[in-house]
Design an enzyme around this catalytic site. Sequence first.
Site, PDB file in Angstrom:
ATOM      1  N   LYS A  75      -3.707   2.725  16.785  1.00 13.35           N
ATOM      2  CA  LYS A  75      -4.534   2.551  15.585  1.00 13.35           C
ATOM      3  C   LYS A  75      -5.974   2.880  15.973  1.00 13.35           C
ATOM      4  CE  LYS A  75      -4.206   1.170  11.247  1.00 13.35           C
ATOM      5  NZ  LYS A  75      -3.095   1.314  10.286  1.00 13.35           N
ATOM      6  N   ASP A 104      -5.672   5.320   6.680  1.00 12.70           N
ATOM      7  CA  ASP A 104      -5.522   3.883   6.402  1.00 12.70           C
ATOM      8  C   ASP A 104      -6.644   3.578   5.412  1.00 12.70           C
ATOM      9  OD1 ASP A 104      -4.061   1.293   7.370  1.00 12.70           O
ATOM     10  OD2 ASP A 104      -6.157   0.733   7.499  1.00 12.70           O
TER      11      ASP A 104
HETATM   12  P1  NDP Z   1      -7.173   2.148   0.408  1.00 15.55           P
HETATM   13  O1  NDP Z   1      -8.477   2.342   1.083  1.00 15.55           O
HETATM   14  O2  NDP Z   1      -6.585   3.277  -0.348  1.00 15.55           O
HETATM   15  O3  NDP Z   1      -7.244   0.884  -0.579  1.00 15.55           O
HETATM   16  C1  NDP Z   1      -7.581  -0.371  -0.098  1.00 15.55           C
HETATM   17  C2  NDP Z   1      -7.630  -1.331  -1.258  1.00 15.55           C
HETATM   18  O4  NDP Z   1      -7.823  -2.649  -0.751  1.00 15.55           O
HETATM   19  C3  NDP Z   1      -8.787  -1.086  -2.205  1.00 15.55           C
HETATM   20  O5  NDP Z   1      -8.410  -1.480  -3.496  1.00 15.55           O
HETATM   21  C4  NDP Z   1      -9.871  -1.993  -1.639  1.00 15.55           C
HETATM   22  O6  NDP Z   1     -10.861  -2.375  -2.589  1.00 15.55           O
HETATM   23  C5  NDP Z   1      -9.056  -3.191  -1.238  1.00 15.55           C
HETATM   24  N1  NDP Z   1      -9.736  -3.915  -0.160  1.00 15.55           N
HETATM   25  C6  NDP Z   1     -10.148  -3.432   1.040  1.00 15.55           C
HETATM   26  N2  NDP Z   1     -10.748  -4.389   1.755  1.00 15.55           N
HETATM   27  C7  NDP Z   1     -10.729  -5.499   0.986  1.00 15.55           C
HETATM   28  C8  NDP Z   1     -11.187  -6.823   1.161  1.00 15.55           C
HETATM   29  N3  NDP Z   1     -11.797  -7.202   2.296  1.00 15.55           N
HETATM   30  N4  NDP Z   1     -10.965  -7.714   0.151  1.00 15.55           N
HETATM   31  C9  NDP Z   1     -10.333  -7.332  -0.992  1.00 15.55           C
HETATM   32  N5  NDP Z   1      -9.868  -6.091  -1.209  1.00 15.55           N
HETATM   33  C10 NDP Z   1     -10.061  -5.200  -0.242  1.00 15.55           C
HETATM   34  O7  NDP Z   1      -6.173   1.639   1.551  1.00 15.55           O
HETATM   35  P2  NDP Z   1      -4.594   1.681   1.575  1.00 15.55           P
HETATM   36  O8  NDP Z   1      -4.037   1.446   0.222  1.00 15.55           O
HETATM   37  O9  NDP Z   1      -4.181   2.867   2.332  1.00 15.55           O
HETATM   38  O10 NDP Z   1      -4.274   0.424   2.514  1.00 15.55           O
HETATM   39  C11 NDP Z   1      -4.087  -0.900   1.989  1.00 15.55           C
HETATM   40  C12 NDP Z   1      -3.367  -1.748   3.009  1.00 15.55           C
HETATM   41  O11 NDP Z   1      -2.096  -1.142   3.313  1.00 15.55           O
HETATM   42  C13 NDP Z   1      -4.063  -1.914   4.361  1.00 15.55           C
HETATM   43  O12 NDP Z   1      -3.744  -3.180   4.884  1.00 15.55           O
HETATM   44  C14 NDP Z   1      -3.404  -0.848   5.218  1.00 15.55           C
HETATM   45  O13 NDP Z   1      -3.504  -1.131   6.594  1.00 15.55           O
HETATM   46  C15 NDP Z   1      -1.971  -0.961   4.712  1.00 15.55           C
HETATM   47  N6  NDP Z   1      -1.125   0.193   4.976  1.00 15.55           N
HETATM   48  C16 NDP Z   1      -1.483   1.435   4.517  1.00 15.55           C
HETATM   49  C17 NDP Z   1      -0.646   2.498   4.767  1.00 15.55           C
HETATM   50  C18 NDP Z   1      -0.921   3.856   4.194  1.00 15.55           C
HETATM   51  O14 NDP Z   1      -0.044   4.722   4.317  1.00 15.55           O
HETATM   52  N7  NDP Z   1      -2.045   4.087   3.552  1.00 15.55           N
HETATM   53  C19 NDP Z   1       0.564   2.365   5.604  1.00 15.55           C
HETATM   54  C20 NDP Z   1       0.897   1.003   5.942  1.00 15.55           C
HETATM   55  C21 NDP Z   1       0.046  -0.027   5.656  1.00 15.55           C
HETATM   56  P3  NDP Z   1     -12.293  -1.655  -2.620  1.00 15.55           P
HETATM   57  O15 NDP Z   1     -12.076  -0.387  -3.394  1.00 15.55           O
HETATM   58  O16 NDP Z   1     -13.182  -2.625  -3.295  1.00 15.55           O
HETATM   59  O17 NDP Z   1     -12.681  -1.409  -1.198  1.00 15.55           O
END
Ligand code: NDP
Length: 447
Positions: A127, A167
């Site tokens: 990571k 991510d």
């Molecule tokens: P994105 O950046 O596309 O979206 C993240 C989302 O989470 C946004 O809505 C963001 O809101 C919100 N967010 C981020 N930080 C916080 C916080 N501290 N408190 C509240 N909301 C928060 O990321 P992904 O959708 O790709 O990833 C989401 C999760 O899924 C993560 O845990 C990631 O590690 C996991 N994941 C992702 C994969 C992938 O293929 N993308 C694979 C496996 C796991 P805002 O817009 O306000 O920042």
Amino acid sequence: MKYTTKQDFLNHVNNTFKFEDEFLQAVEEVVSSIWDTVQSNPEYLKYNILDRIVVPERAFIFRVPWIDDNNNVHVNLGYRIQFNSAIGPYKGGLRFHPSVNLGILKFLAFEQIFKNSLTGLSMGGGKGGSNFDPKGKTDTEIMRFCQSFMSELSKHIGSDTDVPAGDIGVGGREIGFMFGQYKRLKNEFTGVLTGKNTKWGGSLIRPEATGYGTVYFVDEMLKTRNESLKGKIATVSGSGNVAQFACEKLIEMGAKPVTLSDSSGFIYDRDGITQEKIDFVKELKSKRSARISEYAEKYNVEYFEGKRPWSIECDIALPCATQNELDIKDAKKLLDNGCFVVAEGANMPSTKDAVELFIDKKILFGPGKAANAGGVAVSGIEMSQNSTRMPLSREKVDSLLKEIMRHIHTTCVKYGSEKGGFINYVDGANIGGFVRVADSMIDQGIV
Ligand code: NDP
């Protein structure tokens, strides 16, 4: 080294990695599941697998200098953790978010080891990322940052060494800028990153894979209780990549998602989020980085500033935003309201005591390393398409994704079934992921 009790070992890890809270949380969860398996296998003890598996093979921290549009010079921290390569090249995403630090990336890399193992594909755990905040930056600023980040990262990765993906904060645009810089530095067109655009080596279904895979996993869990997704109400947190495609698949399979959130608050759409509304969210989040509150204004639904969606009545909860976003109070509210399925689209979104409560109450709880493994699974499929230079159809990738999610579910059932029939998916995923990695480490000697 011999440890007489699990706590003995955890104390040793705590002393060694002080202040890496999220990493320690992840280690404690895994070790709690695998402790008995390790103690009952003389080989695991003889080769000291426990001590070895909690230490990364290597980790890099580097300076990322970049210039904004007004010619101001900025510096961020860049990281890459190459945790375990026993079953394949390091594989795991890059996160760009101001909260990023060594402990968070080590927790994510550690989880990735077992998740990747569960897919059955040949991928080790890694990571990386940066404390850079992409919010409010222009495209040219993002490009200059990505180029600077890749100038250093390129020295440590390669299509047979370490293959990063996206991510939080790293989507198709960032992958494009980083791939371009890698190609320019190395003068080679290889599958060094996944999540690429399909025009230049990306896999169909990769953007959708994590969200779709989570819902496929929920479907498998429901089948164990002769239930289906039809007519179920689902609360979803986040509004990024994972949340958007989880909603899309929920709708397609007959469920009704009613919430989405971001770091500012959540929306509650009682009528149900539709495909048209998701298309709006995709435009809102992926193109404009705007706030989810705009959804509430556009569709005239309720918006809760600074709150999380777990107080809303539902059958299924899918936390898809970030780590530790669902705590014990949230867990109690969900259970009180009749929720009986929780599947983690995000990595470690539920706190330790929330997970313990879900298991104690014997609901269907799918931990992230099983439920969200679809993303890395399709990344693995992207790697193999890059090696053969032969793209696969959408239908083929989707059917492979479904097959892999089913395989992960079967592994969880094999290792997590308890007397009386309850399936402890946390134990199942941890033990099932661990055994393959531990056996491979033993085969390869003390390295
Ligand atoms: P994105 O950046 O596309 O979206 C993240 C989302 O989470 C946004 O809505 C963001 O809101 C919100 N967010 C981020 N930080 C916080 C916080 N501290 N408190 C509240 N909301 C928060 O990321 P992904 O959708 O790709 O990833 C989401 C999760 O899924 C993560 O845990 C990631 O590690 C996991 N994941 C992702 C994969 C992938 O293929 N993308 C694979 C496996 C796991 P805002 O817009 O306000 O920042």
